[in-house]
Design a protein around this motif. Structure first.
Motif, PDB file in Angstrom:
ATOM      1  N   PRO A 123       0.792  -1.239   0.042  1.00 41.12           N
ATOM      2  CA  PRO A 123       0.023  -0.004  -0.029  1.00 41.12           C
ATOM      3  C   PRO A 123       0.949   1.130   0.062  1.00 41.12           C
ATOM      4  N   THR A 124       0.380   2.195  -0.674  1.00 34.21           N
ATOM      5  CA  THR A 124       1.278   3.584  -0.732  1.00 34.21           C
ATOM      6  C   THR A 124       0.421   4.832  -0.412  1.00 34.21           C
ATOM      7  N   LEU A 125       1.049   5.673   0.054  1.00 34.40           N
ATOM      8  CA  LEU A 125       0.435   7.000   0.224  1.00 34.40           C
ATOM      9  C   LEU A 125      -0.216   7.648  -0.992  1.00 34.40           C
ATOM     10  N   LEU A 126       0.481   7.454  -1.991  1.00 29.94           N
ATOM     11  CA  LEU A 126       0.002   8.004  -3.411  1.00 29.94           C
ATOM     12  C   LEU A 126      -0.038   7.006  -4.500  1.00 29.94           C
ATOM     13  N   ASN A 127      -1.335   7.516  -4.938  1.00 29.65           N
ATOM     14  CA  ASN A 127      -2.076   6.674  -5.928  1.00 29.65           C
ATOM     15  C   ASN A 127      -1.616   7.004  -7.511  1.00 29.65           C
ATOM     16  N   PHE A 128      -0.621   6.173  -7.933  1.00 29.59           N
ATOM     17  CA  PHE A 128       0.155   6.579  -9.188  1.00 29.59           C
ATOM     18  C   PHE A 128      -0.948   6.482 -10.477  1.00 29.59           C
ATOM     19  N   PHE A 129      -1.922   5.612 -10.234  1.00 30.67           N
ATOM     20  CA  PHE A 129      -2.887   5.427 -11.309  1.00 30.67           C
ATOM     21  C   PHE A 129      -3.536   6.880 -11.785  1.00 30.67           C
ATOM     22  N   ASN A 139      -3.758  15.418 -15.056  1.00 33.26           N
ATOM     23  CA  ASN A 139      -2.429  16.040 -15.345  1.00 33.26           C
ATOM     24  C   ASN A 139      -2.651  17.426 -15.622  1.00 33.26           C
ATOM     25  N   ILE A 140      -3.513  17.699 -16.555  1.00 31.90           N
ATOM     26  CA  ILE A 140      -3.724  19.029 -17.311  1.00 31.90           C
ATOM     27  C   ILE A 140      -4.012  20.040 -16.075  1.00 31.90           C
ATOM     28  N   GLY A 141      -4.922  19.543 -15.190  1.00 26.66           N
ATOM     29  CA  GLY A 141      -5.615  20.319 -14.155  1.00 26.66           C
ATOM     30  C   GLY A 141      -4.580  20.446 -13.232  1.00 26.66           C
ATOM     31  N   LEU A 142      -3.561  19.638 -12.920  1.00 26.27           N
ATOM     32  CA  LEU A 142      -2.617  20.239 -11.883  1.00 26.27           C
ATOM     33  C   LEU A 142      -1.657  21.152 -12.420  1.00 26.27           C
ATOM     34  N   LEU A 143      -1.297  20.944 -13.805  1.00 29.06           N
ATOM     35  CA  LEU A 143      -0.402  22.148 -14.355  1.00 29.06           C
ATOM     36  C   LEU A 143      -1.159  23.390 -14.301  1.00 29.06           C
ATOM     37  N   VAL A 144      -2.434  23.432 -14.370  1.00 31.41           N
ATOM     38  CA  VAL A 144      -3.078  24.593 -14.177  1.00 31.41           C
ATOM     39  C   VAL A 144      -3.267  25.068 -12.884  1.00 31.41           C
ATOM     40  N   ALA A 145      -3.435  24.024 -11.790  1.00 30.20           N
ATOM     41  CA  ALA A 145      -3.251  24.575 -10.618  1.00 30.20           C
ATOM     42  C   ALA A 145      -1.663  25.417 -10.164  1.00 30.20           C
ATOM     43  N   LYS A 160      -2.241   8.580 -14.968  1.00 26.64           N
ATOM     44  CA  LYS A 160      -2.619   8.193 -16.294  1.00 26.64           C
ATOM     45  C   LYS A 160      -3.744   9.084 -16.973  1.00 26.64           C
ATOM     46  N   ASN A 161      -4.456   9.868 -16.136  1.00 27.30           N
ATOM     47  CA  ASN A 161      -5.509  10.494 -16.697  1.00 27.30           C
ATOM     48  C   ASN A 161      -4.965  12.009 -17.162  1.00 27.30           C
ATOM     49  N   ARG A 162      -5.310  12.157 -18.412  1.00 27.07           N
ATOM     50  CA  ARG A 162      -4.590  13.392 -19.146  1.00 27.07           C
ATOM     51  C   ARG A 162      -5.422  14.477 -18.542  1.00 27.07           C
ATOM     52  N   ILE A 163      -6.506  14.555 -18.291  1.00 29.13           N
ATOM     53  CA  ILE A 163      -7.287  15.686 -17.882  1.00 29.13           C
ATOM     54  C   ILE A 163      -7.103  15.902 -16.451  1.00 29.13           C
ATOM     55  N   ASP A 195     -12.966  14.110 -14.660  1.00 24.70           N
ATOM     56  CA  ASP A 195     -12.851  13.091 -15.510  1.00 24.70           C
ATOM     57  C   ASP A 195     -12.609  11.826 -14.828  1.00 24.70           C
ATOM     58  N   LEU A 196     -12.314  11.903 -13.284  1.00 23.50           N
ATOM     59  CA  LEU A 196     -11.871  10.783 -12.705  1.00 23.50           C
ATOM     60  C   LEU A 196     -13.087   9.871 -12.253  1.00 23.50           C
ATOM     61  N   ASN A 197     -12.528   8.495 -11.834  1.00 20.63           N
ATOM     62  CA  ASN A 197     -13.566   7.612 -11.507  1.00 20.63           C
ATOM     63  C   ASN A 197     -13.858   8.013 -10.073  1.00 20.63           C
ATOM     64  N   GLU A 198     -15.017   7.755  -9.604  1.00 22.37           N
ATOM     65  CA  GLU A 198     -15.561   8.077  -8.111  1.00 22.37           C
ATOM     66  C   GLU A 198     -14.458   7.702  -7.146  1.00 22.37           C
ATOM     67  N   ARG A 199     -14.088   6.331  -7.087  1.00 22.54           N
ATOM     68  CA  ARG A 199     -12.982   5.750  -6.366  1.00 22.54           C
ATOM     69  C   ARG A 199     -11.874   6.385  -6.022  1.00 22.54           C
ATOM     70  N   PHE A 200     -11.425   7.410  -7.194  1.00 25.14           N
ATOM     71  CA  PHE A 200     -10.168   8.024  -7.100  1.00 25.14           C
ATOM     72  C   PHE A 200     -10.295   9.585  -6.614  1.00 25.14           C
ATOM     73  N   ILE A 201     -11.383   9.849  -6.334  1.00 19.18           N
ATOM     74  CA  ILE A 201     -11.795  11.227  -6.033  1.00 19.18           C
ATOM     75  C   ILE A 201     -10.957  11.750  -4.655  1.00 19.18           C
ATOM     76  N   ALA A 202     -11.038  11.059  -3.906  1.00 21.13           N
ATOM     77  CA  ALA A 202     -10.623  11.218  -2.401  1.00 21.13           C
ATOM     78  C   ALA A 202      -8.875  11.630  -2.540  1.00 21.13           C
ATOM     79  N   ASP A 203      -8.232  10.497  -3.211  1.00 23.28           N
ATOM     80  CA  ASP A 203      -6.949  10.512  -3.511  1.00 23.28           C
ATOM     81  C   ASP A 203      -6.498  11.750  -4.486  1.00 23.28           C
TER      82      ASP A 203
END
Length: 239
Positions: free
Chosen positions: A32-38, A46-52, A41-44, A164-172
């Motif tokens: 188990p990890t503190l950061l979900n690297f999956f 990644n762009i959102g992080l660059l924007v932020a 893999k979502n382009r949207i 654009d993310l799946n609901e199970r990834f929203i918290a991470d």
């Protein structure tokens, strides 16, 4: 001081990269990890992080620079400066209420328009501040205008990154986004405010009443917002 800041940023960057490397190794081993690297893999996303990253570098640095400049260079009192920023707050609130209804219908066009207003607002800062004595009405109108731009962009940024993310990834994803947000604020203060505080107090280009410290810090802010424009423009038209 500049050397100390550079060393601190370099040191922190090293530890962040080391943390990411260790987390990646743990994931590859099935731990188990503190950061979900999956998420990355979502382009949207990644762009959102660059924007932020680029946007929040400008956001907080703007308040520090302009409040400092008004009081130390334009002879404004703290009360006069606070009143001026109230007009910006009014513009922000009005725009955010309107944008909340428009963003679902028009998507990224609303954000791009807001960014355009912010960039024009920063350029207008240079023109209006290029006078020995500021006109209060012009300053209040300028801050109100810039507030409209901020209010058209800021409320939608996190939604832009996560929608654009799946609901199970929203918290991470929310945790990663908020971490990037806080880091970018610190970077903005270190970089943009650093330019403002350490640039020699000479005249900015051929502008007689604007110091080079203010001019270059505002120019850097415009460049960062242009990066945000390019990133948002890369999103699909339905985002």
């Amino acid at each position: 001081m500049a050397i100390v800041v550079t060393i601190a940023v370099g040191r922190n960057t090293f530890f962040v990269l080391l943390f990411l490397k260790k987390q990646r190794e743990l994931q590859q081993r099935g731990y188990p990890t503190l950061l979900n690297f999956f998420l990355f893999k979502n382009r949207i996303f990644n762009i959102g992080l660059l924007v932020a990253l680029a946007y929040y570098m400008v956001q907080d640095a703007y308040f520090i620079i302009n409040s400092n400049y008004l009081q130390n260079q334009k002879n404004y009192t703290s009360t006069m400066t606070g009143i001026a920023f109230i007009y910006q707050g009014i513009g922000y609130v009005l725009a955010s209420v309107i944008v909340s209804r428009l963003i679902q219908r028009y998507g990224k066009i609303v954000i791009l328009n807001g960014l355009g207003i912010m960039i024009l607002g920063l350029l207008f800062h240079l023109f209006i501040f290029n006078s020995q004595f500021l006109d209060n009405d012009q300053l209040h109108a300028l801050f109100f205008f810039y507030g409209i731009g901020c209010g058209s962009v800021l409320p939608a940024l996190m939604t832009l990154a996560l929608k654009d993310l799946n609901e199970r990834f929203i918290a991470d994803a929310s945790a990663v986004y908020l971490t990037i947000q806080q880091l970018s604020i610190c970077l903005g203060i270190a970089c943009i405010v650093g330019v403002f505080l350490h640039q020699k107090e000479s005249i900015f280009l051929s502008w007689q009443h604007i110091s080079s410290s203010y001019g270059y810090s505002m120019s850097l802010s415009v460049i960062l917002l242009l990066i945000v424009v390019c990133a948002v423009a890369c999103l699909p038209s339905n985002k």
